[in-house]
Design a protein around this motif. Structure first.
Motif, PDB file in Angstrom:
ATOM      1  N   ILE A 245       0.869  -1.194   0.046  1.00  0.00           N
ATOM      2  CA  ILE A 245      -0.050  -0.005  -0.082  1.00  0.00           C
ATOM      3  C   ILE A 245       0.714   1.275   0.007  1.00  0.00           C
ATOM      4  N   LYS A 246       0.751   2.081  -0.922  1.00  0.00           N
ATOM      5  CA  LYS A 246       1.860   3.337  -1.072  1.00  0.00           C
ATOM      6  C   LYS A 246       1.522   4.307  -0.013  1.00  0.00           C
ATOM      7  N   SER A 247       2.567   4.542   0.597  1.00  0.00           N
ATOM      8  CA  SER A 247       2.258   5.457   1.605  1.00  0.00           C
ATOM      9  C   SER A 247       3.589   6.180   2.035  1.00  0.00           C
ATOM     10  N   ARG A 248       3.499   7.460   2.279  1.00  0.00           N
ATOM     11  CA  ARG A 248       4.785   8.371   2.828  1.00  0.00           C
ATOM     12  C   ARG A 248       4.905   8.328   4.238  1.00  0.00           C
ATOM     13  N   LYS A 249       3.984   8.105   5.083  1.00  0.00           N
ATOM     14  CA  LYS A 249       3.920   8.418   6.415  1.00  0.00           C
ATOM     15  C   LYS A 249       4.680   7.085   7.184  1.00  0.00           C
ATOM     16  N   LYS A 250       5.300   7.490   8.189  1.00  0.00           N
ATOM     17  CA  LYS A 250       5.909   6.392   9.173  1.00  0.00           C
ATOM     18  C   LYS A 250       4.695   5.795   9.797  1.00  0.00           C
ATOM     19  N   PHE A 251       5.131   4.225   9.782  1.00  0.00           N
ATOM     20  CA  PHE A 251       4.133   3.373  10.177  1.00  0.00           C
ATOM     21  C   PHE A 251       3.173   3.675  11.087  1.00  0.00           C
ATOM     22  N   ASN A 252       3.875   4.139  12.338  1.00  0.00           N
ATOM     23  CA  ASN A 252       3.339   4.639  13.494  1.00  0.00           C
ATOM     24  C   ASN A 252       2.412   5.840  13.342  1.00  0.00           C
ATOM     25  N   ARG A 253       2.572   6.520  12.506  1.00  0.00           N
ATOM     26  CA  ARG A 253       1.749   7.623  12.281  1.00  0.00           C
ATOM     27  C   ARG A 253       0.386   7.394  11.597  1.00  0.00           C
ATOM     28  N   SER A 254       0.336   6.095  11.050  1.00  0.00           N
ATOM     29  CA  SER A 254      -0.982   5.561  10.413  1.00  0.00           C
ATOM     30  C   SER A 254      -1.613   4.662  11.562  1.00  0.00           C
ATOM     31  N   VAL A 255      -1.125   4.323  12.673  1.00  0.00           N
ATOM     32  CA  VAL A 255      -1.814   3.802  13.432  1.00  0.00           C
ATOM     33  C   VAL A 255      -2.854   4.225  14.174  1.00  0.00           C
ATOM     34  N   TYR A 256      -2.817   5.475  14.502  1.00  0.00           N
ATOM     35  CA  TYR A 256      -3.983   6.287  15.210  1.00  0.00           C
ATOM     36  C   TYR A 256      -4.758   7.043  14.211  1.00  0.00           C
ATOM     37  N   SER A 257      -6.073   7.150  14.361  1.00  0.00           N
ATOM     38  CA  SER A 257      -6.966   7.824  13.594  1.00  0.00           C
ATOM     39  C   SER A 257      -6.689   9.233  13.685  1.00  0.00           C
ATOM     40  N   SER A 258      -6.386   9.764  14.902  1.00  0.00           N
ATOM     41  CA  SER A 258      -5.970  11.337  15.012  1.00  0.00           C
ATOM     42  C   SER A 258      -4.520  11.201  15.170  1.00  0.00           C
ATOM     43  N   SER A 259      -3.770  12.152  14.532  1.00  0.00           N
ATOM     44  CA  SER A 259      -2.284  11.958  14.532  1.00  0.00           C
ATOM     45  C   SER A 259      -1.621  12.660  16.077  1.00  0.00           C
ATOM     46  N   THR A 260      -0.738  11.984  16.548  1.00  0.00           N
ATOM     47  CA  THR A 260      -0.005  12.653  17.613  1.00  0.00           C
ATOM     48  C   THR A 260       1.376  13.453  17.183  1.00  0.00           C
ATOM     49  N   SER A 261       1.297  13.739  15.971  1.00  0.00           N
ATOM     50  CA  SER A 261       2.354  14.762  15.518  1.00  0.00           C
ATOM     51  C   SER A 261       2.866  15.901  16.424  1.00  0.00           C
ATOM     52  N   ASN A 262       1.742  16.364  17.190  1.00  0.00           N
ATOM     53  CA  ASN A 262       2.082  17.521  17.687  1.00  0.00           C
ATOM     54  C   ASN A 262       2.966  17.188  19.111  1.00  0.00           C
ATOM     55  N   ASN A 263       3.209  16.203  19.347  1.00  0.00           N
ATOM     56  CA  ASN A 263       4.029  15.831  20.282  1.00  0.00           C
ATOM     57  C   ASN A 263       5.652  15.635  20.065  1.00  0.00           C
ATOM     58  N   SER A 264       5.893  15.596  18.626  1.00  0.00           N
ATOM     59  CA  SER A 264       7.075  15.544  18.072  1.00  0.00           C
ATOM     60  C   SER A 264       7.703  16.759  17.921  1.00  0.00           C
ATOM     61  N   GLN A 265       9.330  16.659  18.116  1.00  0.00           N
ATOM     62  CA  GLN A 265       9.953  18.065  17.725  1.00  0.00           C
ATOM     63  C   GLN A 265       9.791  18.430  16.146  1.00  0.00           C
ATOM     64  N   LEU A 266       9.753  19.574  15.831  1.00  0.00           N
ATOM     65  CA  LEU A 266       9.786  19.843  14.303  1.00  0.00           C
ATOM     66  C   LEU A 266      11.262  19.976  13.836  1.00  0.00           C
ATOM     67  N   LEU A 267      11.450  19.547  12.681  1.00  0.00           N
ATOM     68  CA  LEU A 267      12.676  19.638  11.885  1.00  0.00           C
ATOM     69  C   LEU A 267      13.327  21.023  12.019  1.00  0.00           C
ATOM     70  N   PHE A 268      14.469  21.007  12.162  1.00  0.00           N
ATOM     71  CA  PHE A 268      15.211  22.507  12.267  1.00  0.00           C
ATOM     72  C   PHE A 268      15.362  23.035  10.849  1.00  0.00           C
ATOM     73  N   TRP A 269      15.376  22.253   9.986  1.00  0.00           N
ATOM     74  CA  TRP A 269      15.474  23.037   8.482  1.00  0.00           C
ATOM     75  C   TRP A 269      14.035  23.652   7.967  1.00  0.00           C
ATOM     76  N   THR A 270      14.433  24.544   7.103  1.00  0.00           N
ATOM     77  CA  THR A 270      13.052  25.010   6.459  1.00  0.00           C
ATOM     78  C   THR A 270      12.410  24.113   5.623  1.00  0.00           C
ATOM     79  N   LYS A 271      11.199  24.211   5.392  1.00  0.00           N
ATOM     80  CA  LYS A 271      10.278  23.246   4.726  1.00  0.00           C
ATOM     81  C   LYS A 271      10.852  23.139   3.077  1.00  0.00           C
ATOM     82  N   VAL A 272      10.989  22.122   2.567  1.00  0.00           N
ATOM     83  CA  VAL A 272      11.362  21.960   0.997  1.00  0.00           C
ATOM     84  C   VAL A 272      10.289  22.064   0.401  1.00  0.00           C
ATOM     85  N   THR A 273      10.344  23.068  -0.600  1.00  0.00           N
ATOM     86  CA  THR A 273       9.330  23.380  -1.339  1.00  0.00           C
ATOM     87  C   THR A 273       9.782  22.567  -2.780  1.00  0.00           C
ATOM     88  N   THR A 274       8.715  21.709  -3.310  1.00  0.00           N
ATOM     89  CA  THR A 274       9.056  20.892  -4.516  1.00  0.00           C
ATOM     90  C   THR A 274       7.887  21.248  -5.548  1.00  0.00           C
TER      91      THR A 274
END
Length: 946
Positions: free
Chosen positions: A315-344
């Motif tokens: 199944i195609k996905s760009r998420k880390k597996f644990n981020r797909s486990v919960y129906s509501s994300s817990t990403s606000n508990n993780s630290q932000l990357l220190f670089w600026t967002k890559v615009t593609t």
């Protein structure tokens, strides 16, 4: 065992596992494989059921439940990219402790099954057999006690699963044990009936999990009803051995909450007997009536395995597996990357994706030759990584931005080299020429891990900061195998040395090995202010040509044309010469003229001050080194004062710093492009690089006391004759002479003799003429006379030159048929006085042993003289051996072993001679032409010893 009520596909799976019509070895391996698969599937079904029921607790991680929820979240986060059976077993154990009386009836039954005590019986024999098999595959561990399972012992199902984990943790264990079973089942005395009974016992005890009610839902169609959008869903229910198809409808607005196309659910009985559906994704899928369980995350997405038919599904996905486990994300508990967002962005015509930085309002000027060179020598050559190096502000970044733009806009669709162009910058600051200020910026990467995270972000992966380095590498390898990627790492000089080596090694070695069959799929180009030892193809970027400089000035002037007069041709030429064509310095001059109204002459003078903002920006790394070690400073100031190439020996003489210290500092100055090396004449010589001419001038002004001392040393430490050794014109004469000589032009000798008439005292020209007489004309007597005269003159000055002595020795030994060993020996004795670091040991040692060999084979009829001859043979051989062994040639090459063997033979020490000649033969594997000569010598020694 009644398996009719099991989840679909499992009954057939059990029948196949117990099929007795297969070869005996296959029955064993299939049983073991089936045991592991049913355990992994059952554990994952138990895990996902628990997670779904207690999802709110797991997301919130309240203090009341934290001790139970935190281990589950940690395992999902850190160990579920490619979970081993041990990880799955541990996660199941953590879920077991989370379940309480509030859980649905079926989940409580699953927990009871996990803690139920089972009489081992045949399971004990099965585990004992597997332990024996496992021991044959593993290194024996000292003092490790072997576990022996007793059939009369009772253990919980959870503990039994852990027992199986011991013999099958990684996937390689499964493959190795199955191979071992097929090879040795008869020898090891395995009992098939015990294995079959054990397998059935495990299935029976897992039945509370395997008999769960499962539903598979799939969207059928969308239609309108009473102005509402309705989704029609086909549902297939599997329970108690029956398959029931049904259809239900939901409002489109309800579907938006989850947004799925198909999903697999488990039906559990909540409080008051109410049934509730729980989504089994992303752990368990149901495809064509067959269950699949999660195996690992690949570059393309999540890979699932069906043990019922040995098929995989991704199944195609760009998420880390644990981020797909919960129906509501817990990403606000993780630290932000220190670089600026890559615009593609994606080119809609050719589908190339890129995150190339913008040139801003600046127009790209010239550099067509350099772009063509990079394309031809790096971009278009498979497996060729590259480094573009040059001083700060010379235009490395701008050039690669332009090249990236050309690749991105490729219109010949059959000639597309890379469909992904990824930029990652370590730039820590930039110079604003309009404001004459250096502005700090945040580096995008400081390590290999950062680079890989940004690459995943480019491919729209989420939560990339949660992957460990090995997981990142696996995903990056997968992306490289599926895509053609050009990676550009900008401003590499700001990265710590340890990390630069790691990055170079990964992309230069590990990636090449992985992509050996796909050499066109990946390339990295690095920009750096420093020359980097790497094995990558390196291209030096220098300043603009005069014509390009004028175009740049004209381009910048466009924005000021309404308020300022254009610069004259003379002013443009002065700027070009003063700046060496470095774009950022040219812009600095224009900024000072047009923004701050500074007179041009004052601007040019200001370029000779190290406090100048653009000088500090362009040469920040060099200035940092100068502050740490004043030897760098002195060398640069000296070369600036001299204005012409000089050797390390001459630098040492003038600065009164030991030659070994000078030699330690020169490589760094070369790497940072501060100096150029010229291979002219008999020594390597160095001069200030035109790229840092401005900095060198500023140093000589800012450090006036150091400059004055160096000028005084030049005056005091150099005689007039020695100063002639520094003359640039003589180097040019030698260059022209060598061109004539190498092309076979008979004019070469005439040219040099004419130049010698003008400079009869030149050491350099006379040396090269003597070399010409020796090698080309074989006029050895005249060559010796010239060299002796040079040596005598230098000796009177107290500074003999080792190169002159070496050529004199070689000329004496070239006299045919009787080389003059005595005079050559006198030169060797003189050469030993310059033997700092023992660099001449090998040369002199070889001479002594060769002379010893000549004397050994010569005849002397006078008995007294013959005794003296034999004594001299031994004396020379002994001295030669000592010199060679003291130097210890790198790798102890076979030719030196042979030389020492000759020396011992001349000393009549047959045992030692035999030992060293055997060493020479053993070490000469790749030099087959020398082995016959060595073997003849060995035969000679052995006969002589008899």
């Amino acid at each position: 065992m009644d398996s009719k009520n099991f989840i679909p596909g499992i009954s057939t799976f059990i029948s196949n596992a117990l099929d007795s019509n297969k070869p005996l070895s296959r029955q064993y391996s299939d049983l073991f494989n089936s045991t592991i698969n049913i355990l992994e599937f059952s554990l994952q079904l138990f895990i996902v059921s628990t997670i779904r029921v207690f999802e709110e607790r797991l997301i919130k991680e309240d203090d009341a439940y934290k001790k139970k929820t935190q281990p589950i979240n940690e395992l999902l986060k850190q160990g579920f990219v490619a979970p081993s059976m041990g990880t799955i077993s541990q996660l199941a154990k953590n879920c077991f402790y989370l379940i309480d009386d509030t859980a649905p009836v079926e989940l409580i039954e699953m927990k009871k099954a996990m803690e139920n005590l089972i009489l081992l019986g045949p399971i004990s024999n099965y585990l004992n057999d597997l332990s024996s098999l496992f021991e044959t595959l593993e290194e024996p561990k000292e003092f490790a006690a072997k576990t022996v399972y007793n059939p009369n012992t009772k253990r919980t199902l959870l503990n039994i699963v852990n027992d199986f984990t011991k013999v099958r943790n990684e996937s390689s264990h499964l493959i190795n044990i199955m191979a071992r079973i097929e090879d040795s089942h008869l020898i090891l005395g395995l009992n098939l009936k015990d294995w079959q009974d054990a397998f059935e016992s495990l299935i029976t005890n897992l039945s509370p999990i395997l008999t769960s009610e499962i539903k598979h839902k799939q969207i059928d169609k969308i239609y309108s009803k009473n102005d509402e959008k309705i989704i029609s869903i086909n549902t297939r229910t599997y329970f108690e051995g029956k398959i029931i198809d049904s259809n239900e409808s939901i409002k489109l607005e309800d579907w938006y909450e989850e947004q799925w196309n198909e999903k697999t659910e488990i039906i559990l009985t909540a409080s008051k007997g109410k049934k509730k559906a729980y989504n089994l994704s992303p752990f368990i899928l149901l495809i064509e009536d067959r269950p699949y369980y999660y195996k690992k995350t690949k570059a393309s997405g999540y890979q699932y395995f069906s043990f019922t038919n040995d098929k995989t599904h991704t199944i195609k996905s760009r998420k880390k597996f644990n981020r797909s486990v919960y129906s509501s994300s817990t990403s606000n508990n993780s630290q932000l990357l220190f670089w600026t967002k890559v615009t593609t962005v994606t080119n809609s015509a050719n589908k190339i994706r890129a995150n190339t930085p913008s040139q801003g309002s600046s127009q790209f000027i010239g550099r067509k030759k350099q772009i063509a060179k990079i394309r031809e020598e790096i971009i278009e050559i498979p497996n060729q990584n590259g480094i573009l190096y040059g001083p700060g502000g010379v235009g490395k970044t701008a050039l690669l931005i332009e090249l990236s733009k050309l690749l991105y806009e490729e219109t010949d669709f059959e000639n597309i080299l890379y469909d992904n162009i990824i930029w990652v910058s370590a730039k820590s600051n930039f110079y604003n020429w309009e404001q004459n200020s250096t502005i700090s910026s945040t580096q995008q990467f400081e390590s290999l891990k950062n680079i890989m995270q940004i690459m995943l972000t480019f491919f729209e992966y989420e939560d990339v900061d949660e992957y460990i380095e090995d997981e990142l590498k696996d995903l990056i390898f997968g992306l490289m195998e599926e895509n053609k990627i050009l990676l550009i790492l900008d401003n590499f000089e700001t990265v710590a040395k340890a990390e630069t080596n790691k990055i170079i090694e990964f992309f230069g070695s590990d990636v090449k090995k992985r992509l050996k069959h796909l050499p066109n799929n990946f390339k990295v180009i690095i920009t750096s202010r420093e020359l980097i030892p790497s094995g990558y193809y390196q291209i030096k970027l220098e300043g603009l040509e005069a014509k390009e400089s004028n175009l740049l000035i004209k381009s910048v002037y466009e924005r000021y044309k309404n308020s300022h007069e254009p610069l004259t041709a003379e002013q443009c030429s002065l700027i070009y010469k003063a700046t060496s064509g470095i774009p950022i310095v040219i812009k600095h001059c224009l900024g000072q003229i047009f923004e701050f109204q500074v007179p041009l002459n004052e601007i040019i003078r200001g370029l000779s001050e190290s406090s100048n903002e653009v000088i500090k920006f362009s040469y920040s790394e060099i200035l940092s080194n100068l502050k740490k070690d004043d030897c760098y400073l002195k060398i640069l100031i000296l070369l600036e004062i001299m204005g012409e190439p000089i050797s390390a020996r001459q630098i040492s003489l003038i600065l009164e710093i030991p030659i070994n210290e000078i030699n330690k500092h020169i490589p760094n100055l070369l790497n940072f492009l501060c100096i150029d090396k010229l291979n002219i004449g008999i020594e390597e010589k160095y001069r200030v690089s035109c790229q840092i001419g401005l900095l060198a001038k500023s140093l000589s002004v800012d450090y006036k006391e150091v400059t004055d001392v160096i000028r005084k040393n030049i005056s005091n430490n150099l005689t007039p004759d020695q100063r002639m050794d520094f003359a640039t014109v003589e180097l040019e004469i030698v260059q022209i002479f060598n061109v004539y000589k190498d092309t076979g032009d008979g004019y070469a000798e005439y040219f040099l003799k004419e130049e010698l008439k003008k400079r009869p005292n030149s050491f350099l020209l006379r040396y090269h003429y003597a070399l010409f007489l020796k090698d080309r004309k074989r006029e050895l007597k005249q060559a010796i006379d010239i060299l002796k005269k040079i040596d005598d003159e230098m000796n009177k000055l107290g500074k003999r030159d080792p190169k002159v002595l070496i050529l004199l020795i070689q000329t004496y030994l070239s006299i045919d048929p009787h080389p003059d060993y005595v005079r050559a020996y006198e030169c060797c004795r003189a050469l030993l006085k310059f033997n700092e670091g023992e660099q001449f040991n090998i040369f002199i040692g070889e001479f002594l042993i060769n002379w010893s060999s000549v004397l050994r084979t010569s005849k002397e009829y006078d008995p007294i003289k013959d005794i003296q001859r034999r004594s001299k043979v031994k004396e020379l051989a002994e001295e030669g051996i000592k010199l060679i062994e003291r130097k210890k040639p790198e790798g102890q090459q076979h030719n030196y072993q042979y030389l020492i063997a000759q020396g011992y033979a001349n000393q009549l020490n047959g045992a030692k001679a035999k030992e060293y000649i055997k060493n020479a033969i053993n070490r000469a594997n790749n030099d087959l032409s020398d082995i016959p000569r060595y073997e003849r010598f060995l035969t000679f020694v052995e006969k002589w010893m008899q």
